[in-house]
Design a protein around this motif. Structure first.
Motif, PDB file in Angstrom:
ATOM      1  N   VAL A 167       0.861  -1.178   0.000  1.00  0.00           N
ATOM      2  CA  VAL A 167       0.000   0.000   0.000  1.00  0.00           C
ATOM      3  C   VAL A 167       0.902   1.233   0.000  1.00  0.00           C
ATOM      4  O   VAL A 167       2.051   1.170   0.438  1.00  0.00           O
ATOM      5  N   SER A 168       0.379   2.342  -0.489  1.00  0.00           N
ATOM      6  CA  SER A 168       1.192   3.553  -0.590  1.00  0.00           C
ATOM      7  C   SER A 168       0.421   4.779  -0.134  1.00  0.00           C
ATOM      8  O   SER A 168      -0.800   4.871  -0.323  1.00  0.00           O
ATOM      9  N   LEU A 215      -3.433   8.561  -7.899  1.00  0.00           N
ATOM     10  CA  LEU A 215      -4.127   7.295  -8.094  1.00  0.00           C
ATOM     11  C   LEU A 215      -3.893   6.745  -9.495  1.00  0.00           C
ATOM     12  O   LEU A 215      -3.786   5.535  -9.688  1.00  0.00           O
ATOM     13  N   ALA A 216      -3.787   7.627 -10.483  1.00  0.00           N
ATOM     14  CA  ALA A 216      -3.588   7.187 -11.869  1.00  0.00           C
ATOM     15  C   ALA A 216      -2.235   6.533 -12.052  1.00  0.00           C
ATOM     16  O   ALA A 216      -2.068   5.673 -12.917  1.00  0.00           O
ATOM     17  N   GLU A 217      -1.259   6.914 -11.240  1.00  0.00           N
ATOM     18  CA  GLU A 217       0.084   6.364 -11.379  1.00  0.00           C
ATOM     19  C   GLU A 217       0.090   4.860 -11.193  1.00  0.00           C
ATOM     20  O   GLU A 217       0.857   4.148 -11.842  1.00  0.00           O
ATOM     21  N   GLU A 218      -0.783   4.347 -10.336  1.00  0.00           N
ATOM     22  CA  GLU A 218      -0.792   2.913 -10.056  1.00  0.00           C
ATOM     23  C   GLU A 218      -1.167   2.107 -11.296  1.00  0.00           C
ATOM     24  O   GLU A 218      -0.614   1.039 -11.546  1.00  0.00           O
ATOM     25  N   SER A 219      -2.091   2.607 -12.108  1.00  0.00           N
ATOM     26  CA  SER A 219      -2.548   1.862 -13.264  1.00  0.00           C
ATOM     27  C   SER A 219      -1.904   2.312 -14.568  1.00  0.00           C
ATOM     28  O   SER A 219      -1.799   1.520 -15.506  1.00  0.00           O
ATOM     29  N   TYR A 252       4.475   8.303 -16.329  1.00  0.00           N
ATOM     30  CA  TYR A 252       4.271   9.154 -17.497  1.00  0.00           C
ATOM     31  C   TYR A 252       2.786   9.257 -17.829  1.00  0.00           C
ATOM     32  O   TYR A 252       2.279  10.342 -18.143  1.00  0.00           O
ATOM     33  N   GLY A 253       2.079   8.131 -17.752  1.00  0.00           N
ATOM     34  CA  GLY A 253       0.650   8.152 -18.020  1.00  0.00           C
ATOM     35  C   GLY A 253      -0.104   9.022 -17.032  1.00  0.00           C
ATOM     36  O   GLY A 253      -1.074   9.683 -17.395  1.00  0.00           O
ATOM     37  N   ALA A 254       0.367   9.033 -15.782  1.00  0.00           N
ATOM     38  CA  ALA A 254      -0.277   9.874 -14.771  1.00  0.00           C
ATOM     39  C   ALA A 254      -0.097  11.347 -15.100  1.00  0.00           C
ATOM     40  O   ALA A 254      -1.023  12.149 -14.967  1.00  0.00           O
ATOM     41  N   LEU A 255       1.100  11.715 -15.539  1.00  0.00           N
ATOM     42  CA  LEU A 255       1.347  13.105 -15.918  1.00  0.00           C
ATOM     43  C   LEU A 255       0.510  13.497 -17.125  1.00  0.00           C
ATOM     44  O   LEU A 255      -0.024  14.603 -17.187  1.00  0.00           O
ATOM     45  N   ARG A 292       7.970   6.623  -9.544  1.00  0.00           N
ATOM     46  CA  ARG A 292       6.858   7.409  -9.024  1.00  0.00           C
ATOM     47  C   ARG A 292       6.823   8.802  -9.636  1.00  0.00           C
ATOM     48  O   ARG A 292       7.856   9.433  -9.839  1.00  0.00           O
ATOM     49  N   VAL A 293       5.624   9.289  -9.894  1.00  0.00           N
ATOM     50  CA  VAL A 293       5.442  10.567 -10.577  1.00  0.00           C
ATOM     51  C   VAL A 293       5.955  11.731  -9.750  1.00  0.00           C
ATOM     52  O   VAL A 293       6.329  12.761 -10.287  1.00  0.00           O
ATOM     53  N   TRP A 294       6.022  11.579  -8.427  1.00  0.00           N
ATOM     54  CA  TRP A 294       6.419  12.706  -7.577  1.00  0.00           C
ATOM     55  C   TRP A 294       7.920  12.792  -7.385  1.00  0.00           C
ATOM     56  O   TRP A 294       8.418  13.655  -6.724  1.00  0.00           O
ATOM     57  N   GLN A 295       8.693  11.824  -7.938  1.00  0.00           N
ATOM     58  CA  GLN A 295      10.138  11.878  -7.763  1.00  0.00           C
ATOM     59  C   GLN A 295      10.756  12.871  -8.721  1.00  0.00           C
ATOM     60  O   GLN A 295      10.295  13.041  -9.825  1.00  0.00           O
TER      61      GLN A 295
END
Length: 230
Positions: free
Chosen positions: A148-149, A179-183, A187-190, A227-230
């Motif tokens: 979990v994150s 939440l989008a980053e998980e699926s 890059y897709g989340a951004l 991870r998108v936040w890194q």
């Protein structure tokens, strides 16, 4: 849930905590709420960062916790403002309702209103994997210490000239990106954040509810993605 029991039940990861530690509190943490694990996970993530934290859900809590909330008027905006002024941070589960697949529901305007009224930074929090680990219809956590994150996004600073709906949209977008980053991967989340896209299937069309629920409860495979936040 006690910290030891939480650590024995799941494998938690925390990201973006630097957004909180780089400035002094208090903060208004605004999170999605798909599971009974959520409050304990956020508290554990903030252990050593903030010693005073009050959690409130838009949906009234039942049982003893609900009675305590009512007795101390923790759902009162003025009471929350007083707590923030005293240095106590607030964790708001601001969804208006619960979805049957763990996806993000529309946010109540109250979180934005509290941030505008007090000037306290709003910190979006995305909770990933908790619905899969402990969905509402189960009483025990999935075996195997599921991953979990907890994702902390950059604080949103709202002022008296800001619109409630605009700030609420910013909060929802930040939580959705995590939440989008998980699926979709980082890059897709951004891309989804830039495009303002809703969750969709591989064909680009909105997914059916049963498919979203299946994905939300499926066991993840492979190593953690960037991870998108890194």
């Amino acid at each position: 849930m006690p910290r030891l029991a939480l650590r024995l039940a799941v494998t938690p990861a925390v990201h973006g905590l630097e957004h909180v530690t780089e400035s002094d509190g208090p903060f208004i943490f605004v999170a999605n709420h798909p599971s009974a694990l959520d409050e304990a996970l956020v508290r554990d993530a903030l252990r050593g960062v903030t010693t005073r934290l009050v959690s409130v859900a838009v949906e009234p809590r039942a049982g003893i916790r609900g009675l305590v909330d009512h007795a101390f008027s923790l759902r009162s905006a003025s009471r929350l403002g007083t707590l923030l002024k005293s240095g106590t941070s607030v964790l708001l589960f601001a969804e208006k309702n619960r979805t049957d697949d763990g996806s993000l529901a529309p946010l109540d305007l109250g979180a934005a209103a509290l941030g505008i009224r007090t000037g306290v930074p709003l910190v979006p929090v995305s909770l990933l994997g908790t619905f899969r680990a402990l969905p509402p219809w189960r009483t025990t956590v999935e075996p195997g210490r599921p991953r979990v994150s907890v994702l902390f996004s950059r604080p949103i600073r709202a002022g008296s000239g800001d619109e409630l709906s605009t700030v609420t949209d910013e909060l929802a977008q930040a939580i959705s990106t995590g939440l989008a980053e998980e699926s979709r991967g980082w890059y897709g989340a951004l891309r989804s954040q830039a495009d303002g896209a809703a969750p969709a299937g591989s064909d680009g069309q909105p997914e059916a509810g049963w498919r979203r629920m299946w994905k939300a409860t499926a066991t993840p495979t492979g190593p953690d993605r960037r991870r998108v936040w890194q």
